[in-house]
Design a protein around this motif. Sequence first.
Motif, PDB file in Angstrom:
ATOM      1  N   PRO A   1       0.827  -1.216   0.000  1.00 18.12           N
ATOM      2  CA  PRO A   1       0.000   0.000   0.000  1.00 18.12           C
ATOM      3  C   PRO A   1       0.858   1.262   0.000  1.00 18.12           C
ATOM      4  CG  PRO A   1       0.032  -0.963   2.167  1.00 18.12           C
ATOM      5  CD  PRO A   1       0.748  -1.926   1.267  1.00 18.12           C
ATOM      6  N   ASP A   2       0.277   2.362  -0.475  1.00 15.82           N
ATOM      7  CA  ASP A   2       0.967   3.642  -0.497  1.00 15.82           C
ATOM      8  C   ASP A   2       0.869   4.252   0.896  1.00 15.82           C
ATOM      9  OD1 ASP A   2       2.240   5.945  -1.220  1.00 15.82           O
ATOM     10  OD2 ASP A   2       0.454   6.867  -2.110  1.00 15.82           O
ATOM     11  N   LEU A   3       1.978   4.390   1.579  1.00 18.70           N
ATOM     12  CA  LEU A   3       2.003   4.907   2.946  1.00 18.70           C
ATOM     13  C   LEU A   3       2.603   6.304   3.006  1.00 18.70           C
ATOM     14  CD1 LEU A   3       3.215   1.669   4.747  1.00 18.70           C
ATOM     15  CD2 LEU A   3       0.890   2.506   4.524  1.00 18.70           C
TER      16      LEU A   3
END
Length: 164
Positions: free
Chosen positions: A86-88
């Motif tokens: 996921p894009d964090l």
Amino acid sequence: MLQKVCPVIFRASRSFHTSPTTLGSKNFRKFPMYNKRGSRIYKQQRMQGLPFVLPIHKYGLRDTGYTDSENVFHEISEMIPELIVPDLKDCQLKPYVSYRAQDVVQSEFTSQDLFNAVYSKKIIEDYKNRQLNADGSAQEPSPEELQTAEEAFKAARKTGSDIF
């Protein structure tokens, strides 16, 4: 003249010894070194698919395709492992949890708790507003009540469905 006899004490001890036949050299046959034999030209020929004697050791990894009868390798994209991360970028959480953090004690989440969290509020409001049919069903059902069993199953399996 009497001579004193020293008693011989035998101790059981283990230590690393080299045998006199090896004269201190190590046995490198115990350490397998795969894919290290042959000259650079031989390795290049082997990688080009020419007939070879030494097999290529893959260290337990599976191929991501297959080799046909003409010795041509065909790669299958479904066999290549894919990491979905996921894009964090805007995440406020840090990757460290202190040992001084308090333990979280949470009881088991039962089906009764799930029912109370999702449906009970709507049922109580419908009962107070007298919007129930004679069989107990809602006159104006919510989108969750209109779902079929298959749609509800798919919605429950979606990513992030456990967050409500």
